[in-house]
Design a protein around this motif. Structure first.
Motif, PDB file in Angstrom:
ATOM      1  N   MET A 537     125.163 112.208 118.789  1.00  9.63           N
ATOM      2  CA  MET A 537     125.071 110.761 118.967  1.00  9.63           C
ATOM      3  C   MET A 537     126.269 110.242 119.748  1.00  9.63           C
ATOM      4  O   MET A 537     126.145 109.318 120.548  1.00  9.63           O
ATOM      5  CB  MET A 537     124.973 110.071 117.607  1.00  9.63           C
ATOM      6  N   THR A 539     127.827 111.804 122.089  1.00  9.20           N
ATOM      7  CA  THR A 539     127.566 112.103 123.502  1.00  9.20           C
ATOM      8  C   THR A 539     126.495 111.177 124.062  1.00  9.20           C
ATOM      9  O   THR A 539     126.640 110.640 125.163  1.00  9.20           O
ATOM     10  CB  THR A 539     127.116 113.564 123.657  1.00  9.20           C
ATOM     11  N   ALA A 540     125.421 110.983 123.297  1.00  7.29           N
ATOM     12  CA  ALA A 540     124.325 110.130 123.769  1.00  7.29           C
ATOM     13  C   ALA A 540     124.788 108.691 123.978  1.00  7.29           C
ATOM     14  O   ALA A 540     124.305 107.987 124.869  1.00  7.29           O
ATOM     15  CB  ALA A 540     123.169 110.173 122.771  1.00  7.29           C
ATOM     16  N   ALA A 541     125.736 108.261 123.162  1.00  3.86           N
ATOM     17  CA  ALA A 541     126.229 106.890 123.274  1.00  3.86           C
ATOM     18  C   ALA A 541     127.201 106.722 124.430  1.00  3.86           C
ATOM     19  O   ALA A 541     127.670 105.611 124.692  1.00  3.86           O
ATOM     20  CB  ALA A 541     126.907 106.480 121.963  1.00  3.86           C
TER      21      ALA A 541
ATOM     22  N   ALA B  58     131.315  99.655 125.888  1.00  7.21           N
ATOM     23  CA  ALA B  58     130.461 100.821 125.686  1.00  7.21           C
ATOM     24  C   ALA B  58     128.992 100.373 125.679  1.00  7.21           C
ATOM     25  O   ALA B  58     128.351 100.368 124.621  1.00  7.21           O
ATOM     26  CB  ALA B  58     130.818 101.533 124.382  1.00  7.21           C
ATOM     27  N   GLN B  60     126.332 101.795 126.789  1.00  6.69           N
ATOM     28  CA  GLN B  60     125.387 102.866 126.435  1.00  6.69           C
ATOM     29  C   GLN B  60     125.284 102.993 124.912  1.00  6.69           C
ATOM     30  O   GLN B  60     124.195 103.183 124.368  1.00  6.69           O
ATOM     31  CB  GLN B  60     125.884 104.185 127.035  1.00  6.69           C
ATOM     32  N   ALA B  61     126.400 102.858 124.236  1.00  4.80           N
ATOM     33  CA  ALA B  61     126.416 102.909 122.774  1.00  4.80           C
ATOM     34  C   ALA B  61     125.676 101.704 122.203  1.00  4.80           C
ATOM     35  O   ALA B  61     124.937 101.816 121.218  1.00  4.80           O
ATOM     36  CB  ALA B  61     127.843 102.947 122.253  1.00  4.80           C
ATOM     37  N   ALA B  62     125.870 100.543 122.836  1.00  8.99           N
ATOM     38  CA  ALA B  62     125.190  99.328 122.373  1.00  8.99           C
ATOM     39  C   ALA B  62     123.674  99.513 122.470  1.00  8.99           C
ATOM     40  O   ALA B  62     122.922  99.133 121.568  1.00  8.99           O
ATOM     41  CB  ALA B  62     125.631  98.127 123.208  1.00  8.99           C
ATOM     42  N   LEU B  64     121.954 102.453 122.619  1.00  2.00           N
ATOM     43  CA  LEU B  64     121.446 103.517 121.751  1.00  2.00           C
ATOM     44  C   LEU B  64     121.478 103.096 120.288  1.00  2.00           C
ATOM     45  O   LEU B  64     120.458 103.081 119.600  1.00  2.00           O
ATOM     46  CB  LEU B  64     122.274 104.791 121.953  1.00  2.00           C
ATOM     47  N   MET B  65     122.673 102.747 119.810  1.00  2.00           N
ATOM     48  CA  MET B  65     122.827 102.417 118.388  1.00  2.00           C
ATOM     49  C   MET B  65     122.112 101.112 118.060  1.00  2.00           C
ATOM     50  O   MET B  65     121.378 101.021 117.068  1.00  2.00           O
ATOM     51  CB  MET B  65     124.317 102.260 118.015  1.00  2.00           C
TER      52      MET B  65
END
Lengths: 564, 100
Positions: A537, A539-541, B58, B60-62, B64-65
């Motif tokens: 996760m 890495t994916a993030a 971030a 990409q994190a926003a 995905l999560m």
């Protein structure tokens, strides 16, 4: 039909409010097995921490194999004598071109200047050589505003923990991000020091403190200074002025103490107001040479002799005639400090711009260690400020409870991950010590390979821990992931500075926020069960990815720099 | 500021649901209210996670999560609406099982 009555909305909202207010009180220390439940210390950043004892540290050393390491065998030390290292360094293709982001003039100028304090004055905080400059053995002669440190600080009214707290507060005030204290483990002191560019080398030895008994009627130079000052301070202003002028007229002008201004001479003193003599007295006495003290003792007709030898010398760290660095055995405590490196700058690794984060760290190491050492000396104790030299910072930091050893061979702290630089001050000031900690790093590193995968020169091991060294730059006997330091230096050459990819990509490297604190608590609770998922996760993030240098320069809202 | 907006949204949602229940004469049990409040708090958490990761730089994190958590929030809302707040007639509690 039975009418069912539930709690009405108003009462429920009241209950909910009370619950919300009481939640923060759960942030207290409790126990889950052997682990401390949500230790509320700010330095732990949300992790569940297990505290170890000195007999049960979070590392495994086979003392039948382990020996103190000679600094000349570090990859920096080998540059002076090992042709294979020198040849390897000269045949490396650099990664970046001069006009690319991170390798432009402004990036290189920025990174170079960040190390100014570390490298100026001969300090060389990043090297493994002699103590010099800010990291020298002797006092730097800062302003002595109050009593002279002729006798050690009387802290009998304080507990060892209180003394430790005062020292840690001082270290943080001077610039440390994290501070821990431990007893000095002689295993972590280098067997010898070595300059990188072919300078002097010498052993590092531990010496006994000699008890010198002075003849009756003889006092130490510091005690003599104190008694002279007491006698002079009892004089009236005019009397003091006359006495000082008369004494100075018989003195060699070159022996007069420096006060930061023009050289003092009797004519100048004649013009000074009498009151100024009283005000200047403590400052002048602080730097008064023993020869002048002898003169004052004679003029004041004080009834004692000044010892020719300094009985305190054997209690101080010093270089012996053969070049060895002597550390007195009474210097049994180490104050270990971690300095956070800038998150955004580290994100630009492996470019030269990223080197600014490390260089800035080294500068702060030199400044803070020097200040802390002077603080301890002002208390009448001895201090040996160190950057990378003299001792292995990582095991000292582990003993001091600052973190655990990571796969990439450096310290991983709960709050900043591996994004820290380490310095230490060795001292004989007695203090309470901290306990080593663990918080799931070993289990996580077993599952995670991000640093090994991202290393441009493939210097980091993919295997389990072992005691087998990879090169002569690894000290055998320690159960760890052995980094190939030779390949690591190649990575540095490729990056044009000091490659820090392994720091950038580490999942423990996160900025400060409640989001990551919550994740850390989850990792702690799971005891390693979900580490693999957390790595995926992470890495994916997109965490740990390289950030362009332009983004670093543009990040501040007040600065907008156009790329050419 | 953004946190103030999120807080206002949460409060407004709570008030709106409370109003809706009063107008329809819905009598919710304690556990149903608890699930409702928990759902609102979870929605606040989702928004704070998205905002937090964006503020950290971030995105990409926003995505995905925040996306994963938002799916759960949407499902929660749908289930709440279907089984707690939808009533077919006034004054009637909506049971999860048929009453004889």
């Amino acid at each position: 039909m039975t009418e069912k009555k539930g709690v009405n909305r108003r009462d429920f909202l009241k209950l909910g409010g009370l619950a919300a207010i009481s939640l923060p009180t759960l942030n207290t220390i409790g126990k889950v097995g052997e682990d401390t439940l949500y230790e509320s210390k700010e330095e732990y950043g949300g992790f569940f921490i297990k505290k170890h004892t000195k007999d049960d540290p979070p590392y495994d050393v086979d003392d039948s194999i382990y020996q103190r390491f000679p600094a000349r065998n570090t990859v920096f030390g080998r540059m002076t004598w090992d042709d294979t290292i020198r040849d390897t360094m000269t045949n490396v293709e650099p990664m970046g071109a001069p006009n690319e982001p991170g390798y432009r003039r402004e990036d290189i100028a920025f990174a170079g200047a960040a190390g100014t304090v570390a490298n100026a004055f001969g300090s060389n905080a990043g090297m493994v050589g002699k103590h010099a400059g800010l990291l020298g053995l002797d006092t730097l002669g800062g302003m002595n505003m109050s009593e002279m440190p002729s006798t050690p600080w009387d802290h009998s009214h304080l507990s060892d923990q209180e003394v430790a707290n005062i020292t840690k507060k001082a270290a943080k005030f001077y610039g440390a991000s994290l501070v821990g204290i431990t007893e000095l483990d002689e295993r972590w002191i280098y067997a010898s020091y070595a300059e990188m560019m072919g300078g002097p080398e010498g052993d590092i030895v531990f010496t006994e403190v000699e008890k010198v008994i002075l003849p009756e009627g003889t006092v130490t130079p510091d005690e003599a200074k104190s008694r002279v000052q007491t006698a002079l301070q009892s004089m009236e202003a005019e009397e003091l002025k006359s006495f000082m002028i008369a004494a100075m007229e018989t003195m060699d002008p070159d022996a007069m103490p420096a006060t930061g201004g023009p050289a003092i001479n009797p004519a100048m003193m004649q013009a000074m107001p009498a009151k100024q003599f009283q005000e200047m007295m403590p400052m002048m006495m602080g730097s008064m040479p023993t020869s002048m003290i002898r003169l004052f003792v004679e003029k004041l007709e004080l009834d004692f002799e000044i010892a020719l030898v300094d009985p305190g010398e054997s209690a101080r760290p010093r270089y012996l005639e053969d070049g060895s660095l002597a550390i007195p055995k009474t210097m049994k405590w180490v104050i270990v400090m971690a300095f956070e490196m800038d998150y955004d700058c580290v994100a630009s690794y492996p470019t030269t711009l990223g080197m600014a984060a490390a260089s800035n760290g080294y500068s702060r190491m030199a400044f803070t260690s020097a200040c802390l050492a002077e603080f301890i000396r002002n208390l009448g104790y001895n201090a040996l400020p160190c950057g990378n030299n003299t001792g292995l910072s990582v095991p000292m930091a582990i003993d001091a409870g600052l973190g655990e050893l990571g796969r990439q061979g450096i310290l991983i702290t709960p709050k900043f991950g591996p994004r820290v630089r380490l310095a230490k001050v060795i001292t004989d000031l007695p203090m309470a010590t901290d306990s080593p900690i663990s918080f799931g790093v070993k289990e996580f590193c077993d599952a995670c390979m991000k640093c090994a995968e991202e290393c441009p020169s493939q210097a980091i091991s993919y295997d389990s821990q072992s005691r087998t060294p990879t090169t002569i730059s690894t000290n055998p006997g320690v159960m760890k992931w052995a980094v190939n330091a030779e390949r690591c230096m190649v990575g540095w050459q490729m990056s044009g500075g000091d490659c820090g990819n392994c720091i950038r990509v580490c999942p423990f490297n996160k900025p400060e926020s409640w989001l990551h604190d919550a994740t850390r608590a989850l990792i702690g609770v799971s005891s390693g069960a979900i580490d693999g998922l957390m790595v995926k996760m992470d890495t994916a993030a997109g965490f740990g990815t390289h950030s362009e240098a332009d983004k670093f320069w543009q990040k501040d809202n007040y600065i907008h720099i156009k790329t050419p | 500021m953004i946190n103030l907006i999120i807080g206002a949204l949460a409060t407004g949602t709570a008030w709106g649901l409370s109003n809706y229940a009063r107008q329809r004469n819905l009598t919710l049990k304690t556990w149903q209210w608890a699930v409702t409040v928990a759902g609102i708090l979870y929605a606040v958490l989702v928004l704070e996670v998205i905002v937090g990761f964006l503020a950290e730089g971030a995105p990409q994190a926003a995505l995905l999560m925040g996306g994963m958590m938002a799916l759960v929030a949407v499902a929660w809302g749908v289930l709440l609406g279907r089984f707690v707040f939808v009533s077919t007639s006034e004054g009637k509690e909506i049971p999860l099982t048929n009453q004889s």
